[in-house]
Design an enzyme around this catalytic site. Structure first.
Site, short mmCIF file in Angstrom:
data_model
loop_
_atom_site.label_atom_id
_atom_site.label_comp_id
_atom_site.label_asym_id
_atom_site.label_seq_id
_atom_site.Cartn_x
_atom_site.Cartn_y
_atom_site.Cartn_z
N HIS A 46 4.00 1.11 0.12
CA HIS A 46 2.64 0.84 0.58
C HIS A 46 1.63 1.67 -0.18
O HIS A 46 0.53 1.21 -0.51
CB HIS A 46 2.56 1.14 2.09
CG HIS A 46 1.18 1.06 2.64
ND1 HIS A 46 0.44 2.19 2.94
CD2 HIS A 46 0.39 0.01 2.94
CE1 HIS A 46 -0.73 1.83 3.41
NE2 HIS A 46 -0.80 0.52 3.42
N GLU A 49 0.93 0.11 -3.46
CA GLU A 49 0.03 -1.04 -3.24
C GLU A 49 -1.42 -0.57 -3.28
O GLU A 49 -2.27 -1.20 -3.94
CB GLU A 49 0.33 -1.69 -1.89
CG GLU A 49 -0.63 -2.81 -1.51
CD GLU A 49 -0.84 -2.93 -0.01
OE1 GLU A 49 -2.01 -3.08 0.40
OE2 GLU A 49 0.15 -2.87 0.74
#
Length: 422
Positions: A46, A49
């Site tokens: 994450h 990202e």
């Protein structure tokens, strides 16, 4: 309708041509999620990202933000337990720009150390925000407790401690191993031509080399638990559930029927009984989370603490009714029609079509069409539903996690006996 090309290095490009629209949706689907994170790397999928939006060799973070917005397009991303997706939606005339921006992010992101430290603060605030939302947090806690130390049970965002421990070295190591050609699917849907798309993407993605073959940790065994978390909230939040089905399980389609009838919408049994008939909860629903080799079938409800026992009794009773008697022929017909309608209505969205291409190709190595899903759903019988219901919802496999103010623990054995559970 679907065309697929595998580049020499293993990158898969899959397209769907839709002549009657003016838009194009492009997604880079990477087989890397929180399940791939080993100890001290929790939350890194994450975090990466986030970092791909923080600037490249030729674009600042602001440039990236404005690049597609300036032509009315969209640029975004999301991370799950088993994959990460970076996607864009633009007019067909702006496809070259979308490809350039996504490719620039994928290959040329700077991962500047100052930006890494800054983004740590942002993600930690995201974690805190999530922890202040008990109706969301409880689902992560349920997975964490049931799947114990398995990566599937770890939160996608990571923890405050794990985010503090991330470094540029760890990020580049993870990126090098997981953002590899064999782990990348590029899905494109909209007003496009397959060969044109290949001609644009192959020179960019056809020769890069990183990492190796993805190796997932073994299937989580899970454990049966009852956990009460004290939190100063107005409501009691509870999740009860059982181990579900992996993506290749032959019973996945009867399970979809069960989920829909039990708690999948406004007409579901749980919604009608718990909310409409008894007025015990505003939110009550069921869901099934499916992964490569495992799953979780769960029910959520939020209620006034004093009503907790009645809500649990009601849920257990509805489950037991379905275990004993299955569903009606009318419910089966309506549910298949409902799922069919939802699937086909989703085809009106170019982004949904792109997502179907990327997600199924990454997970199954092929596209699963709505027609194939509907065909398999229509073959489900009443006997299948009852059999799968009894396969999954077994007392010895049921776990319950609750979160709310002190003093509302339940005597579960009494509730099971009252609901005639076995």
């Amino acid at each position: 309708m679907y065309k697929k090309t595998v580049l020499p290095n293993g990158v898969r490009i899959i397209t769907e041509e839709i002549d009657y629209v003016r838009s194009v949706s492009i997604g880079l689907w990477v087989g890397a999620g929180s399940r791939d994170e080993r100890e001290e790397y929790e939350g890194i999928s994450h975090f990466i990202e986030h970092m791909l939006f923080k600037g490249t060799k030729k674009r600042t973070a602001r440039d990236l933000a404005e690049s597609l917005e300036s032509v009315g397009g969209q640029l975004n991303a999301f991370t799950t337990k088993e994959y990460t997706c970076f996607y864009a939606k633009v007019l067909d005339e702006d496809m070259d720009l979308a490809i350039d921006v996504l490719s620039d992010m994928f290959f040329n992101s700077l991962f500047d150390e100052k930006e890494i430290e800054k983004e740590k603060k942002v993600v930690i605030e995201e974690i805190k925000m999530y922890e202040d939302s008990p109706d969301e947090l409880i689902h992560d806690l349920f997975s964490e407790y049931v799947w114990n130390d398995h990566p599937l049970g770890k939160p996608i965002l990571g923890t405050v401690e794990s985010i503090h421990g991330l470094s540029r070295e760890k990020i580049m190591d993870y990126l090098g191993h997981h953002y590899a050609p064999e782990n990348l699917v590029i899905a494109v849907a909209g007003k496009i031509n397959h060969e044109d798309v290949i001609n644009k993407l192959a020179p960019i993605y056809g020769e890069f080399k990183r990492g190796g073959i993805r190796i997932l940790e073994g299937t989580p065994k899970g454990q049966r638990i009852y956990r009460y978390n004290t939190k100063d909230t107005e409501q009691m939040h509870l999740v009860m559930g059982v181990p579900g089905l992996g993506q290749d399980d032959e019973d996945i389609y009867p399970m979809h029927i069960i989920n829909n009838v039990l708690g999948g919408g406004l007409s579901s049994r749980l919604f009608q009984e718990v909310r409409e008939q008894r007025g015990l909860a505003y939110s009550v629903y069921s869901y099934h989370s499916t992964y490569v080799d495992a799953g979780m079938f769960a029910i959520y409800a939020g209620t006034t603490p004093d009503n907790t026992q009645e809500v649990v009794e009601c849920i257990l009773n509805e489950i037991q009714k379905m275990k004993a008697h299955g569903i009606t022929a009318d419910e089966l017909v309506k549910t298949v029609a409902q799922v069919k309608g939802s699937l086909y209505l989703g085809l009106e969205s170019v982004s949904s079509r792109m997502s179907r291409l990327g997600k199924t190709e990454l997970s199954y190595n092929r596209v699963i069409s709505p027609e194939e899903m509907v065909e398999k759903l229509e073959k489900v019988t009443l006997e299948d539903v009852k059999r799968v219901m009894n396969r999954l919802w077994v007392k010895d496999k049921l776990s319950i996690v609750m979160m709310g103010p002190k003093g509302h623990d339940l005597e579960l054995d009494q509730l099971f006996d009252k609901a005639n559970w076995h």
